[in-house]
Design a protein around this motif. Structure first.
Motif, short mmCIF file in Angstrom:
data_model
loop_
_atom_site.label_atom_id
_atom_site.label_comp_id
_atom_site.label_asym_id
_atom_site.label_seq_id
_atom_site.Cartn_x
_atom_site.Cartn_y
_atom_site.Cartn_z
N MET A 125 0.85 -1.18 0.00
CA MET A 125 0.00 0.00 0.00
C MET A 125 0.89 1.24 0.00
N SER A 166 0.46 5.06 1.06
CA SER A 166 -0.49 5.91 1.80
C SER A 166 0.09 7.30 1.93
N MET A 225 -5.20 5.77 1.89
CA MET A 225 -4.58 4.95 0.85
C MET A 225 -4.59 5.71 -0.46
N ARG A 233 -2.69 4.11 -3.16
CA ARG A 233 -2.67 2.93 -4.02
C ARG A 233 -2.54 1.73 -3.11
N GLY A 234 -3.29 0.68 -3.41
CA GLY A 234 -3.24 -0.48 -2.52
C GLY A 234 -3.86 -1.70 -3.12
N PRO A 235 -4.14 -2.67 -2.28
CA PRO A 235 -4.72 -3.93 -2.75
C PRO A 235 -6.03 -3.70 -3.50
#
Length: 164
Positions: free
Chosen positions: A63, A65, A80, A82-84
């Motif tokens: 992630m 953040s 977040m 960018r992440g899962p």
């Protein structure tokens, strides 16, 4: 939107409790069982509003953040960037308040999230609350242990002195 929260009282004052929560590698790995790798991005050297971090969890998830609030020694917030894939939205905030007992702090960590895909959200979010809740309880317990670890406390004190 689901909310997951964990609270602990630690035997250090808010300034030091906050500083422990913001320790970086390798000291952070002593207390934070969730983080396997973490570093600032975009050339940042210290945390602060607008600063981004890269985090790889113990699960192998990644992630990026961004700090959306930074108010030592009372609170910090992140979102977040960018992440899962299964998180449509993820954000969290950590608050640090003086406890009734002098020299102690009540740390409250709260996360909220929205899962995707939307049609699975009712079931996926119940599962997410259970899994994330377990992780946050482990993490805040590790944080409490860090607030009693001489090496972590020394690093946190150094960061306080560097910021003064």
């Amino acid at each position: 939107m689901p909310v997951v929260e964990a609270v602990v009282t630690v035997p250090v004052p808010p300034e030091l409790a906050f500083a422990v929560s913001q320790t970086v590698a390798p000291v952070r790995y002593r207390w934070d069982p969730f983080v396997r790798e973490q570093h600032f991005t975009d050339g940042a050297a210290r945390p602060g509003k607008g600063v981004r971090t890269f985090t790889r969890s113990r699960h192998g998830l990644v992630m990026v953040s961004e700090y959306v609030s930074w108010a030592p020694p009372s609170h910090v917030g992140m979102k977040m960037v960018r992440g899962p894939w299964f998180f449509e939205m993820f954000a969290g905030g950590w608050r640090f308040a003086p406890a009734p007992q002098p020299g102690h702090t009540i740390a409250t960590w709260r996360y909220n999230f929205r899962r995707r895909p939307g049609f699975l959200r009712p079931v996926a979010e119940r599962i997410g609350v259970r899994l994330l809740g377990r992780d946050i309880r482990r993490r805040i317990a590790g944080y409490a242990a860090g607030c009693a670890d001489p090496e972590v406390l020394a690093a946190a004190r150094r960061s306080l002195n560097a910021g003064a």
